[in-house]
Scaffold this motif. Structure first.
Motif, PDB file in Angstrom:
ATOM      1  N   GLU A 208     -24.264 -12.086 -27.902  1.00 26.00           N
ATOM      2  CA  GLU A 208     -24.955 -13.287 -27.431  1.00 26.00           C
ATOM      3  C   GLU A 208     -24.709 -14.455 -28.377  1.00 26.00           C
ATOM      4  OE1 GLU A 208     -26.517 -14.123 -24.831  1.00 26.00           O
ATOM      5  OE2 GLU A 208     -26.600 -12.187 -23.802  1.00 26.00           O
TER       6      GLU A 208
ATOM      7  N   LEU B 254     -25.049  -6.032 -26.954  1.00 26.46           N
ATOM      8  CA  LEU B 254     -25.505  -7.318 -26.459  1.00 26.46           C
ATOM      9  C   LEU B 254     -26.006  -8.280 -27.549  1.00 26.46           C
ATOM     10  CD1 LEU B 254     -25.577  -8.830 -23.820  1.00 26.46           C
ATOM     11  CD2 LEU B 254     -27.887  -7.958 -23.448  1.00 26.46           C
ATOM     12  N   PRO B 255     -26.903  -7.815 -28.435  1.00 26.32           N
ATOM     13  CA  PRO B 255     -27.398  -8.747 -29.453  1.00 26.32           C
ATOM     14  C   PRO B 255     -26.287  -9.283 -30.376  1.00 26.32           C
ATOM     15  CG  PRO B 255     -28.612  -6.658 -29.513  1.00 26.32           C
ATOM     16  CD  PRO B 255     -27.516  -6.499 -28.523  1.00 26.32           C
ATOM     17  N   TYR B 256     -25.200  -8.541 -30.503  1.00 26.21           N
ATOM     18  CA  TYR B 256     -24.117  -8.969 -31.382  1.00 26.21           C
ATOM     19  C   TYR B 256     -23.169  -9.939 -30.677  1.00 26.21           C
ATOM     20  CZ  TYR B 256     -25.775  -5.052 -34.103  1.00 26.21           C
ATOM     21  OH  TYR B 256     -26.573  -4.198 -34.812  1.00 26.21           O
TER      22      TYR B 256
ATOM     23  N   THR C 187     -26.030  -1.727 -26.452  1.00 26.23           N
ATOM     24  CA  THR C 187     -26.376  -2.025 -27.851  1.00 26.23           C
ATOM     25  C   THR C 187     -25.523  -3.159 -28.406  1.00 26.23           C
ATOM     26  OG1 THR C 187     -24.837  -0.316 -28.596  1.00 26.23           O
ATOM     27  CG2 THR C 187     -27.162   0.302 -28.426  1.00 26.23           C
TER      28      THR C 187
ATOM     29  N   ARG D   7     -19.362 -13.157 -24.596  1.00 21.03           N
ATOM     30  CA  ARG D   7     -20.005 -12.569 -23.433  1.00 21.03           C
ATOM     31  C   ARG D   7     -18.982 -12.298 -22.327  1.00 21.03           C
ATOM     32  NH1 ARG D   7     -25.643 -11.675 -21.610  1.00 21.03           N
ATOM     33  NH2 ARG D   7     -25.074 -10.457 -19.796  1.00 21.03           N
TER      34      ARG D   7
ATOM     35  N   GLU E 159     -24.332  -0.231 -35.933  1.00 16.42           N
ATOM     36  CA  GLU E 159     -25.043   0.539 -34.906  1.00 16.42           C
ATOM     37  C   GLU E 159     -24.421   1.922 -34.812  1.00 16.42           C
ATOM     38  OE1 GLU E 159     -27.493  -0.095 -32.541  1.00 16.42           O
ATOM     39  OE2 GLU E 159     -27.915  -2.135 -33.229  1.00 16.42           O
TER      40      GLU E 159
END
Ligand SMILES: [Zn+2]
Length: 171
Positions: free
Chosen positions: A169, A165-167, A163, A151, A40
């Protein structure tokens, strides 16, 4: 420029497991030496005289790092965070929080996740040197060791680093 270089970057293991957080400066160093790749680019570019280098917000290591199972370190600020910055006796949220030993140290209360809770100064003084039971003070929840999920581990960064978050979860 200085802020950008110290901005936090999420580092993933080769299998995408979140490992830790490093500075942008360190992350760029890892990318430059081809030890990591950028997933990212959330922060624009680092400009120098000769080039523009993308500032990563998430990178992934090329080689798998072995490490022990992560655990949350028992510190004052982590106890506050586990308890949502809320006094576990009266439910008041506040900035002036203290740590209370449910069974006091004077009575051999241990320094463990199960015996430490967040208390406001008022409740802490009220309870004094007694156990919670002796003081007839009830806990809002049973204090536990927080799970070392990604988390939870990286939660404090998420407000300013959506950005990630998806990595994070699911780990
Ligand atoms: Zn209180």
């Amino acid at each position: 420029m200085k802020n950008l270089l110290t901005a936090p970057v999420l580092v993933l293991n080769a299998n995408y497991e979140p490992l830790n957080v490093c500075t942008t400066k360190r992350a760029v160093g890892l990318m430059f030496t081809e030890k990591a790749t950028m997933l990212e680019n959330g922060r624009g570019f680092i400009r120098s005289v000769s080039m523009n280098f993308p500032a990563p917000s998430v990178i992934r290591l090329g080689r798998m790092i072995k490490r022990p199972r992560p655990s949350v370190k028992l510190t004052k600020s982590e106890v506050f965070r586990r308890d949502h910055y809320t006094c576990q006796y009266c439910g008041q949220r506040g900035e002036e929080l203290t740590i209370d030993h449910i069974v006091p140290r004077s009575k051999d209360g241990p320094h463990t996740w199960n015996n430490l809770i967040t208390a406001c100064p008022k409740c802490n003084i009220k309870k004094g040197g007694r156990t919670a039971k002796e003081a007839n003070m009830h806990l809002l929840s049973v204090p536990k060791t927080p799970s070392a999920s990604a988390r939870y581990m990286f939660g404090k960064y998420l407000n300013s680093n959506e950005t990630w978050l998806p990595y994070i979860e699911g780990w």
